[in-house]
Design a protein around this motif. Sequence first.
Motif, PDB file in Angstrom:
ATOM      1  N   ALA A  68       0.813  -1.216   0.000  1.00 50.53           N
ATOM      2  CA  ALA A  68       0.000   0.000   0.000  1.00 50.53           C
ATOM      3  C   ALA A  68       0.844   1.263   0.000  1.00 50.53           C
ATOM      4  O   ALA A  68       0.393   2.320  -0.446  1.00 50.53           O
ATOM      5  N   ALA A  69       2.075   1.158   0.486  1.00 48.87           N
ATOM      6  CA  ALA A  69       2.953   2.327   0.537  1.00 48.87           C
ATOM      7  C   ALA A  69       3.262   2.868  -0.853  1.00 48.87           C
ATOM      8  O   ALA A  69       3.650   4.037  -1.002  1.00 48.87           O
ATOM      9  N   GLU A  70       3.096   2.040  -1.882  1.00 44.78           N
ATOM     10  CA  GLU A  70       3.370   2.469  -3.254  1.00 44.78           C
ATOM     11  C   GLU A  70       2.186   3.184  -3.902  1.00 44.78           C
ATOM     12  O   GLU A  70       2.307   3.706  -5.010  1.00 44.78           O
ATOM     13  N   LEU A  71       1.036   3.178  -3.239  1.00 47.34           N
ATOM     14  CA  LEU A  71      -0.119   3.887  -3.783  1.00 47.34           C
ATOM     15  C   LEU A  71      -0.032   5.367  -3.443  1.00 47.34           C
ATOM     16  O   LEU A  71       0.492   5.749  -2.394  1.00 47.34           O
ATOM     17  N   ASP A  72      -0.543   6.200  -4.332  1.00 41.94           N
ATOM     18  CA  ASP A  72      -0.485   7.657  -4.162  1.00 41.94           C
ATOM     19  C   ASP A  72      -1.710   8.124  -3.379  1.00 41.94           C
ATOM     20  O   ASP A  72      -2.808   8.215  -3.916  1.00 41.94           O
ATOM     21  N   ARG A  73      -1.500   8.424  -2.101  1.00 41.17           N
ATOM     22  CA  ARG A  73      -2.624   8.842  -1.261  1.00 41.17           C
ATOM     23  C   ARG A  73      -3.211  10.173  -1.717  1.00 41.17           C
ATOM     24  O   ARG A  73      -4.413  10.402  -1.594  1.00 41.17           O
ATOM     25  N   THR A  74      -2.352  11.054  -2.235  1.00 44.11           N
ATOM     26  CA  THR A  74      -2.837  12.358  -2.683  1.00 44.11           C
ATOM     27  C   THR A  74      -3.828  12.208  -3.833  1.00 44.11           C
ATOM     28  O   THR A  74      -4.907  12.805  -3.833  1.00 44.11           O
ATOM     29  N   LEU A  75      -3.464  11.391  -4.819  1.00 49.53           N
ATOM     30  CA  LEU A  75      -4.373  11.173  -5.947  1.00 49.53           C
ATOM     31  C   LEU A  75      -5.651  10.467  -5.488  1.00 49.53           C
ATOM     32  O   LEU A  75      -6.747  10.768  -5.979  1.00 49.53           O
ATOM     33  N   GLY A  76      -5.515   9.542  -4.540  1.00 51.69           N
ATOM     34  CA  GLY A  76      -6.692   8.878  -4.005  1.00 51.69           C
ATOM     35  C   GLY A  76      -7.621   9.857  -3.307  1.00 51.69           C
ATOM     36  O   GLY A  76      -8.847   9.786  -3.454  1.00 51.69           O
ATOM     37  N   ALA A  77      -7.023  10.792  -2.547  1.00 51.44           N
ATOM     38  CA  ALA A  77      -7.828  11.799  -1.849  1.00 51.44           C
ATOM     39  C   ALA A  77      -8.488  12.750  -2.847  1.00 51.44           C
ATOM     40  O   ALA A  77      -9.636  13.166  -2.657  1.00 51.44           O
ATOM     41  N   VAL A  78      -7.758  13.099  -3.901  1.00 48.51           N
ATOM     42  CA  VAL A  78      -8.329  13.966  -4.936  1.00 48.51           C
ATOM     43  C   VAL A  78      -9.547  13.295  -5.567  1.00 48.51           C
ATOM     44  O   VAL A  78     -10.598  13.925  -5.749  1.00 48.51           O
ATOM     45  N   ASN A  79      -9.420  12.014  -5.884  1.00 45.43           N
ATOM     46  CA  ASN A  79     -10.542  11.302  -6.489  1.00 45.43           C
ATOM     47  C   ASN A  79     -11.719  11.178  -5.524  1.00 45.43           C
ATOM     48  O   ASN A  79     -12.876  11.227  -5.944  1.00 45.43           O
ATOM     49  N   THR A  80     -11.426  11.017  -4.247  1.00 47.16           N
ATOM     50  CA  THR A  80     -12.498  10.961  -3.258  1.00 47.16           C
ATOM     51  C   THR A  80     -13.256  12.283  -3.226  1.00 47.16           C
ATOM     52  O   THR A  80     -14.495  12.315  -3.201  1.00 47.16           O
TER      53      THR A  80
END
Length: 230
Positions: A68-80
């Motif tokens: 999971a550390a390789e996933l982009d949390r910022t992009l995930g938050a933007v999509n949310t």
Amino acid sequence: MAALHDAHAAHGHDSALHHQFEDIEQQNESYVVGMWAFLVTEVMFFGALFLAYTLYRWAYQTDFFYAAAELDRTLGAVNTTILLISSFTMVLAVHFAQLKNKKAVLINLALTVGAAVAFLGVKSVEYKAKFAHHLYPGPNFEWHGEGNPNVIQLFYSLYFVMTGLHAIHIIIGIIAIGCLAYLHFREAPSVKDDFVPTEMVGLYWHFVDLVWIFLFPLYYLIPSLSRGGH
């Protein structure tokens, strides 16, 4: 079909009432029952995937943390954020459909579609990065970090299946909302004189948004090992 609606109107029937129903209440009830039956099947479909994810995450907690550390949390938050905004504009579209405000309905449906397209755009950026680093299931999968590579590949298999299926539902939603907007634009009696079809499309869209609300924390917000992992 237009002539049929005109005939109904001439005989004192609601212009939005289809010939197979006795009254508008029965028609709307059929809409609601049909949509909820469909959503129940969707819940069972995604529920099986969420159960598989939960079992594997419980069994391989440490490896899932590394993956999971390789996933982009910022992009995930933007999509949310994008999907939350789209839910709001869909609510407004239903509201204005009740008020029979055609212009406002079309504007909010267009904003909802725009948000959906933006979501897919952000998701494509994420997918592109994963493919560039060979973090996709298959013979070309590569993992050079900590953790069991086979479990890491399992994580990304679940990630692509679940987010990919969600993206397909987003595309279906875009098509449904686009068709709905066309009907509103043409002032079709089925949507002009009855807001329930618009509400049903909105219900589907809220379900799609809700699925992402679960996907985002499960994949993107797994705590790092230094903050609670074992």
